[in-house]
Scaffold this motif. Structure first.
Motif, PDB file in Angstrom:
ATOM      1  N   VAL A 106       0.842  -1.177   0.000  1.00  0.00           N
ATOM      2  CA  VAL A 106       0.000   0.000   0.000  1.00  0.00           C
ATOM      3  C   VAL A 106       0.885   1.237   0.000  1.00  0.00           C
ATOM      4  N   ALA A 107       0.601   2.160  -0.872  1.00  0.00           N
ATOM      5  CA  ALA A 107       1.401   3.384  -0.961  1.00  0.00           C
ATOM      6  C   ALA A 107       0.896   4.392   0.063  1.00  0.00           C
ATOM      7  N   PHE A 108       1.746   4.742   1.007  1.00  0.00           N
ATOM      8  CA  PHE A 108       1.394   5.699   2.054  1.00  0.00           C
ATOM      9  C   PHE A 108       1.922   7.085   1.700  1.00  0.00           C
ATOM     10  N   ALA A 109       1.149   8.107   1.956  1.00  0.00           N
ATOM     11  CA  ALA A 109       1.618   9.473   1.791  1.00  0.00           C
ATOM     12  C   ALA A 109       2.535   9.824   2.948  1.00  0.00           C
ATOM     13  N   ASP A 110       3.353  10.850   2.756  1.00  0.00           N
ATOM     14  CA  ASP A 110       4.200  11.322   3.839  1.00  0.00           C
ATOM     15  C   ASP A 110       3.336  11.812   4.989  1.00  0.00           C
ATOM     16  N   GLY A 111       3.737  11.513   6.208  1.00  0.00           N
ATOM     17  CA  GLY A 111       3.008  11.955   7.383  1.00  0.00           C
ATOM     18  C   GLY A 111       1.933  10.994   7.854  1.00  0.00           C
ATOM     19  N   GLU A 112       1.726   9.902   7.125  1.00  0.00           N
ATOM     20  CA  GLU A 112       0.743   8.902   7.546  1.00  0.00           C
ATOM     21  C   GLU A 112       1.324   8.065   8.682  1.00  0.00           C
ATOM     22  N   PRO A 113       0.474   7.583   9.586  1.00  0.00           N
ATOM     23  CA  PRO A 113       0.978   6.745  10.676  1.00  0.00           C
ATOM     24  C   PRO A 113       1.556   5.442  10.144  1.00  0.00           C
ATOM     25  N   ARG A 114       2.571   4.925  10.840  1.00  0.00           N
ATOM     26  CA  ARG A 114       3.191   3.663  10.439  1.00  0.00           C
ATOM     27  C   ARG A 114       2.284   2.502  10.828  1.00  0.00           C
ATOM     28  N   GLY A 115       2.332   1.444  10.072  1.00  0.00           N
ATOM     29  CA  GLY A 115       1.527   0.264  10.357  1.00  0.00           C
ATOM     30  C   GLY A 115       0.991  -0.335   9.086  1.00  0.00           C
ATOM     31  N   ALA A 116       0.117  -1.287   9.233  1.00  0.00           N
ATOM     32  CA  ALA A 116      -0.414  -2.000   8.085  1.00  0.00           C
ATOM     33  C   ALA A 116      -1.545  -1.250   7.390  1.00  0.00           C
ATOM     34  N   PHE A 117      -2.115  -0.250   8.034  1.00  0.00           N
ATOM     35  CA  PHE A 117      -3.256   0.456   7.468  1.00  0.00           C
ATOM     36  C   PHE A 117      -2.975   1.944   7.408  1.00  0.00           C
ATOM     37  N   ARG A 118      -3.593   2.603   6.449  1.00  0.00           N
ATOM     38  CA  ARG A 118      -3.460   4.058   6.316  1.00  0.00           C
ATOM     39  C   ARG A 118      -4.836   4.688   6.485  1.00  0.00           C
ATOM     40  N   ASN A 119      -4.862   5.997   6.578  1.00  0.00           N
ATOM     41  CA  ASN A 119      -6.132   6.715   6.640  1.00  0.00           C
ATOM     42  C   ASN A 119      -6.829   6.600   5.286  1.00  0.00           C
ATOM     43  N   ALA A 120      -8.134   6.774   5.268  1.00  0.00           N
ATOM     44  CA  ALA A 120      -8.911   6.657   4.037  1.00  0.00           C
ATOM     45  C   ALA A 120      -8.808   7.925   3.212  1.00  0.00           C
ATOM     46  N   GLY A 121      -8.998   7.778   1.922  1.00  0.00           N
ATOM     47  CA  GLY A 121      -9.049   8.922   1.028  1.00  0.00           C
ATOM     48  C   GLY A 121      -7.823   9.044   0.144  1.00  0.00           C
ATOM     49  N   ALA A 122      -8.001   9.773  -0.961  1.00  0.00           N
ATOM     50  CA  ALA A 122      -6.921   9.944  -1.931  1.00  0.00           C
ATOM     51  C   ALA A 122      -5.750  10.731  -1.351  1.00  0.00           C
ATOM     52  N   GLU A 123      -6.016  11.624  -0.411  1.00  0.00           N
ATOM     53  CA  GLU A 123      -4.939  12.432   0.164  1.00  0.00           C
ATOM     54  C   GLU A 123      -3.987  11.606   1.029  1.00  0.00           C
ATOM     55  N   SER A 124      -4.384  10.398   1.364  1.00  0.00           N
ATOM     56  CA  SER A 124      -3.540   9.524   2.184  1.00  0.00           C
ATOM     57  C   SER A 124      -2.677   8.586   1.350  1.00  0.00           C
ATOM     58  N   THR A 125      -2.806   8.654   0.030  1.00  0.00           N
ATOM     59  CA  THR A 125      -1.989   7.821  -0.843  1.00  0.00           C
ATOM     60  C   THR A 125      -0.828   8.647  -1.382  1.00  0.00           C
ATOM     61  N   THR A 126       0.163   7.971  -1.920  1.00  0.00           N
ATOM     62  CA  THR A 126       1.328   8.668  -2.457  1.00  0.00           C
ATOM     63  C   THR A 126       0.976   9.462  -3.702  1.00  0.00           C
ATOM     64  N   SER A 127       0.125   8.924  -4.560  1.00  0.00           N
ATOM     65  CA  SER A 127      -0.174   9.572  -5.840  1.00  0.00           C
ATOM     66  C   SER A 127      -1.125  10.755  -5.700  1.00  0.00           C
ATOM     67  N   HIS A 128      -1.976  10.767  -4.700  1.00  0.00           N
ATOM     68  CA  HIS A 128      -2.999  11.801  -4.484  1.00  0.00           C
ATOM     69  C   HIS A 128      -3.959  11.925  -5.678  1.00  0.00           C
ATOM     70  N   GLN A 129      -4.056  10.870  -6.512  1.00  0.00           N
ATOM     71  CA  GLN A 129      -4.980  10.907  -7.642  1.00  0.00           C
ATOM     72  C   GLN A 129      -6.408  10.786  -7.133  1.00  0.00           C
ATOM     73  N   PRO A 130      -7.327  11.531  -7.727  1.00  0.00           N
ATOM     74  CA  PRO A 130      -8.722  11.448  -7.284  1.00  0.00           C
ATOM     75  C   PRO A 130      -9.274  10.043  -7.450  1.00  0.00           C
ATOM     76  N   MET A 131     -10.128   9.648  -6.519  1.00  0.00           N
ATOM     77  CA  MET A 131     -10.777   8.341  -6.570  1.00  0.00           C
ATOM     78  C   MET A 131     -12.210   8.513  -7.046  1.00  0.00           C
ATOM     79  N   SER A 132     -12.741   7.447  -7.659  1.00  0.00           N
ATOM     80  CA  SER A 132     -14.158   7.467  -8.011  1.00  0.00           C
ATOM     81  C   SER A 132     -14.959   7.353  -6.708  1.00  0.00           C
ATOM     82  N   ARG A 133     -16.240   7.646  -6.784  1.00  0.00           N
ATOM     83  CA  ARG A 133     -17.081   7.551  -5.575  1.00  0.00           C
ATOM     84  C   ARG A 133     -17.080   6.138  -5.015  1.00  0.00           C
ATOM     85  N   THR A 134     -17.097   5.148  -5.902  1.00  0.00           N
ATOM     86  CA  THR A 134     -17.092   3.750  -5.471  1.00  0.00           C
ATOM     87  C   THR A 134     -15.780   3.409  -4.779  1.00  0.00           C
TER      88      THR A 134
END
Length: 74
Positions: free
Chosen positions: A29-57
């Motif tokens: 899973v690609a984590f954005a900078d500043g995300e907590p360490r561990g197996a899970f990240r926060n939800a949403g496109a801003e929490s990924t490395t790419s920051h690409q918009p997600m579809s509603r689904t």
């Protein structure tokens, strides 16, 4: 001989630490900078490395994982 083994061990340890630093994470899973360490990240496109918009689904699925309740196994 002992000095050579110590040097080889130091090189191996340095290479291992470099490898661990380069890895994004162990589960792919690609984590954005500043995300907590561990197996899970926060939800949403801003929490990924790419920051690409997600579809509603995709965003709805991302927000529900991991579910707090285990799946029903009847």
């Amino acid at each position: 001989m002992l000095l050579k083994l110590a040097a080889l061990g130091a090189i191996g340890y340095g290479g291992y630490k470099y490898y661990e630093k380069v890895q994004r994470d162990r589960n792919g899973v690609a984590f954005a900078d500043g995300e907590p360490r561990g197996a899970f990240r926060n939800a949403g496109a801003e929490s990924t490395t790419s920051h690409q918009p997600m579809s509603r689904t995709d965003e709805a699925l991302d927000e529900t994982y991991p579910a707090s309740d285990a799946t029903a196994k009847y």
